[in-house]
Write an enzyme that holds these catalytic residues in place. Structure first.
Site, PDB file in Angstrom:
ATOM      1  N   LEU A  25      12.703  55.962   0.981  1.00  0.00           N
ATOM      2  CA  LEU A  25      11.449  56.770   1.025  1.00  0.00           C
ATOM      3  C   LEU A  25      11.703  58.118   0.278  1.00  0.00           C
ATOM      4  O   LEU A  25      10.603  58.474  -0.132  1.00  0.00           O
ATOM      5  CB  LEU A  25      11.095  57.157   2.787  1.00  0.00           C
ATOM      6  CG  LEU A  25      10.344  56.018   3.448  1.00  0.00           C
ATOM      7  CD1 LEU A  25      10.220  56.415   4.931  1.00  0.00           C
ATOM      8  CD2 LEU A  25       9.344  55.555   2.940  1.00  0.00           C
ATOM      9  N   GLY A  26      12.655  58.575   0.159  1.00  0.00           N
ATOM     10  CA  GLY A  26      13.006  59.644  -0.392  1.00  0.00           C
ATOM     11  C   GLY A  26      14.381  60.452  -0.103  1.00  0.00           C
ATOM     12  O   GLY A  26      15.125  59.924   0.593  1.00  0.00           O
ATOM     13  N   VAL A  33      16.083  59.397   3.143  1.00  0.00           N
ATOM     14  CA  VAL A  33      15.242  58.938   4.244  1.00  0.00           C
ATOM     15  C   VAL A  33      14.975  57.394   3.794  1.00  0.00           C
ATOM     16  O   VAL A  33      14.792  57.285   2.568  1.00  0.00           O
ATOM     17  CB  VAL A  33      13.847  59.811   4.134  1.00  0.00           C
ATOM     18  CG1 VAL A  33      13.186  59.386   5.313  1.00  0.00           C
ATOM     19  CG2 VAL A  33      14.407  61.344   4.483  1.00  0.00           C
ATOM     20  N   ASP A 141      10.542  76.307   8.165  1.00  0.00           N
ATOM     21  CA  ASP A 141      10.451  75.600   6.968  1.00  0.00           C
ATOM     22  C   ASP A 141       9.213  74.827   6.887  1.00  0.00           C
ATOM     23  O   ASP A 141       9.121  73.864   6.065  1.00  0.00           O
ATOM     24  CB  ASP A 141      11.574  74.578   6.543  1.00  0.00           C
ATOM     25  CG  ASP A 141      11.776  74.510   5.081  1.00  0.00           C
ATOM     26  OD1 ASP A 141      11.269  75.387   4.250  1.00  0.00           O
ATOM     27  OD2 ASP A 141      12.400  73.450   4.584  1.00  0.00           O
TER      28      ASP A 141
END
Length: 295
Positions: A25-26, A33, A141
């Site tokens: 996913l990234g 992920v 964040d």
């Protein structure tokens, strides 16, 4: 696969904690992920910690503490933490998979959001912050890449978890934790971080969605932080209906900022009782076809 789902590489594990991995996913500051599924077939996002962080005993302690807190968060606009193992060789956690791009991706593709969608974005994100803060967590964040756009509203991810990785990388150098363009003045100047810090970041995130660029500009992080600490934001570039609320959220004094519950009420009053689904559809976020579970 679509650009959202990338094929697994030879270096990727086939399974993490009993979750068979279906796609990438990234990647982020803490690790990579992956897409997986529960035994019942529900999609989940599995985040696997980077090896260099896994070797740090202090990181492991912080990660375990943050995961315990994050698993208590229950909110309609958060990606719930379902499972985790902070003690294994390569720590990981699994959250509900949100079928939709990040706010950063959506703005890059279609440009700034219309005002009604901005109101719904702020209301949903503020409601997520209310649930997060109720468990004693400060996100620290919140930014466009940590807000995912599902078909029925935004979802806030990575609440509290980023602190463990950022602290490992930056605390020893005296750098503030977080992403410079979305920090509050007190965060940028290494003062006490509170729930009001997330409200400032919410306003910056909404401003990005309205402008297509960070409110305090681009450039080296130290320059952005200087502007956040010493300069008033240029609100005249923002849509007029949002300026009163964003001005309050961007107050230098954390005590002057509204609570998330007040932000939710303010936005919902202006949306109307049944305006949310319609305005959210204006964004036109396409849902990618999720790869099936791995046998």
């Amino acid at each position: 696969m679509t650009e959202t789902f990338q094929p697994l590489q030879e270096t990727d594990p086939a399974e993490v904690g009993g979750y068979r991995l279906a796609a990438r996913l990234g990647a982020g500051g803490m690790g990579r992920v992956y897409l997986s599924h529960t035994e019942g077939g529900r999609p989940v996002a599995v985040k696997v910690v980077r090896p260099e962080l896994a070797d740090d005993p202090d990181f492991r302690k912080r990660f375990a503490r943050e995961v315990r807190a994050a698993r208590r968060v229950r909110g309609a606009y958060t990606a719930e933490v379902l499972d985790a193992d902070p003690d294994c060789a390569q720590p990981w956690l699994a959250t509900l998979y949100v079928p939709g791009p990040s706010l950063a991706q959506a703005v890059a593709r279609r440009g700034p959001l219309p005002v009604p969608a901005l109101l719904w974005l702020m209301a949903g994100t503020a409601e997520a912050l209310r649930a997060i803060h109720a468990e004693g967590i400060v996100h620290r964040d919140l930014k466009p890449s940590n807000v995912l756009l599902a078909s029925d509203g935004p979802r806030v991810i990575d609440f509290g978890i980023a602190l463990a990785a950022d602290a490992t990388a930056h605390t020893a150098t005296g750098h503030p934790l977080g992403t410079p363009a979305y920090m509050a003045p007190e965060q940028a100047s290494l003062q006490q971080v509170t729930a009001a810090t997330d409200v400032f970041a919410l306003a910056q995130t909404a401003a990005f969605a309205a402008l297509g660029s960070p409110l305090y500009g681009d450039g080296p992080g130290v320059d952005v932080l200087y502007r956040i600490i010493h300069s008033a934001p240029e609100l005249t570039r923002l849509p007029e209906p949002l300026r009163p609320l964003l001005a309050r959220c961007l107050a230098t004094d954390p005590a002057a900022r509204p609570a998330p519950a007040e932000i939710v009420d303010w936005c919902r009053q202006r949306l109307g009782a049944d305006g949310a689904p319609a305005v959210w559809r204006e964004i036109g976020v396409p849902e990618a076809e999720v790869p099936p579970p791995v046998p």
